[in-house]
Design a protein around this motif. Structure first.
Motif, mmCIF file in Angstrom:
data_model
loop_
_atom_site.group_PDB
_atom_site.id
_atom_site.type_symbol
_atom_site.label_atom_id
_atom_site.label_comp_id
_atom_site.label_asym_id
_atom_site.label_seq_id
_atom_site.Cartn_x
_atom_site.Cartn_y
_atom_site.Cartn_z
ATOM 1 N N UNK A 1 0.814 -1.217 0.000
ATOM 2 C CA UNK A 1 0.000 0.000 0.000
ATOM 3 C C UNK A 1 0.848 1.267 0.000
ATOM 4 N N UNK A 2 2.073 1.166 -0.502
ATOM 5 C CA UNK A 2 2.947 2.324 -0.575
ATOM 6 C C UNK A 2 2.696 3.141 -1.825
ATOM 7 N N UNK A 3 3.500 4.177 -2.018
ATOM 8 C CA UNK A 3 3.372 5.046 -3.186
ATOM 9 C C UNK A 3 3.595 4.245 -4.463
ATOM 10 N N UNK A 4 2.636 4.257 -5.402
ATOM 11 C CA UNK A 4 2.794 3.432 -6.602
ATOM 12 C C UNK A 4 3.733 4.054 -7.618
ATOM 13 N N UNK A 5 4.343 3.198 -8.421
ATOM 14 C CA UNK A 5 5.011 3.634 -9.638
ATOM 15 C C UNK A 5 4.015 3.544 -10.782
#
Length: 269
Positions: A173-177
């Motif tokens: 659930x981290x910052x997506x690429x």
């Protein structure tokens, strides 16, 4: 976060509660005499252990080319130029080769989509092809997260937004690429496979996973950041019977992978 609540009476300190914080909520009471407050929700040690992935039954891929598949080219798992999302819990025992997670790609003319660990870049990757061939490929790497490790659970989510021609990939659930890709995913005749793929997007071989997989979901919609956060559930696996109607919107396939043996069933039917 571990939480201990104690009280001291007659110079003796007693442990009243030991558990783990699930949530902190901040707010104000409707009174001019009371300032800001924090409401802390916690669960005891036993409930926390019961909800841990340590006690979950998961699919264990032993390092031989075993796999889980649907029927050949089921319509619900074929995409085309539409919104779709893939989500999976994965645990790698070995990262010495490409390790597929979820894929639909059988040969050089039927490349559709694949979520996998890419050995060359040491990143989890998401690739799609709009024409079924390498010339129509585009991929995105989970560079914001970095290199995964062995013996660790990860929650991986890949999405394709047909309106904006955008692929995205996030871990835990981290910052997506993100990456641009027009045309969506080719609607071919490939099998849908978990932990295996017949024709890998990068090496064009047939690699397989060496590790474990927990719940896997497929949606014909783009999962929002809020939905991804809910599915991640603070690092705890959730299963089909725990999904709200909100999280089931657009869901077309879900595998809990909790069967101890036999057929691994799709909870969507």
């Amino acid at each position: 976060k571990r939480l201990n609540i104690r009280a001291t009476y007659d110079a003796v300190t007693y442990d009243l509660f030991t558990g783990f914080v699930e949530n902190w909520e901040y707010g104000f009471l409707a009174s001019k005499d009371v300032g800001p407050i924090a409401t802390v929700t916690a669960v005891d040690l036993f409930k926390n252990l019961a909800r841990s992935e340590l006690t979950d039954i998961v699919a264990d891929f032993t390092g031989s080319p075993n796999l889980l598949t649907s029927n050949a080219d089921t319509a619900v798992l074929s995409m085309g130029d539409i919104d779709f999302s893939l989500a999976a819990w994965v645990y790698f025992d070995d990262l010495g080769s490409n390790r597929p997670i979820v894929g639909k790609s059988d040969n050089s003319t039927n490349e559709e989509y694949e979520l996998f660990f890419d050995y060359a870049s040491s990143r989890i990757a998401f690739y799609i092809s709009s024409n079924g061939q390498a010339t129509g490929q585009a991929g995105v790497l989970a560079n914001n997260f970095g290199a995964p490790a062995v013996n660790t659970w990860y929650f991986v989510v890949a999405t394709y937004n047909a309106a904006t021609d955008t692929m995205s990939l996030s871990v835990n659930a981290g910052t997506p690429n993100t990456a641009s890709k027009a045309g969506g995913a080719f609607d071919g005749v490939s099998f849908f496979k978990l932990g295996n793929v017949s024709y890998d997007f990068v090496t064009f071989g047939g690699p397989y996973i060496d590790g474990r997989m927990g719940p896997v979901g497929v949606w014909k919609t783009v999962l929002s950041t809020a939905k991804i956060t809910s599915l991640y559930n603070d690092g705890r696996m959730i299963h089909y019977n725990e999904l709200s109607s909100y999280l089931k919107t657009g869901l077309v396939g879900w595998w809990d992978l909790t069967e101890s043996s036999g057929t691994r069933t799709d909870s969507m039917g």
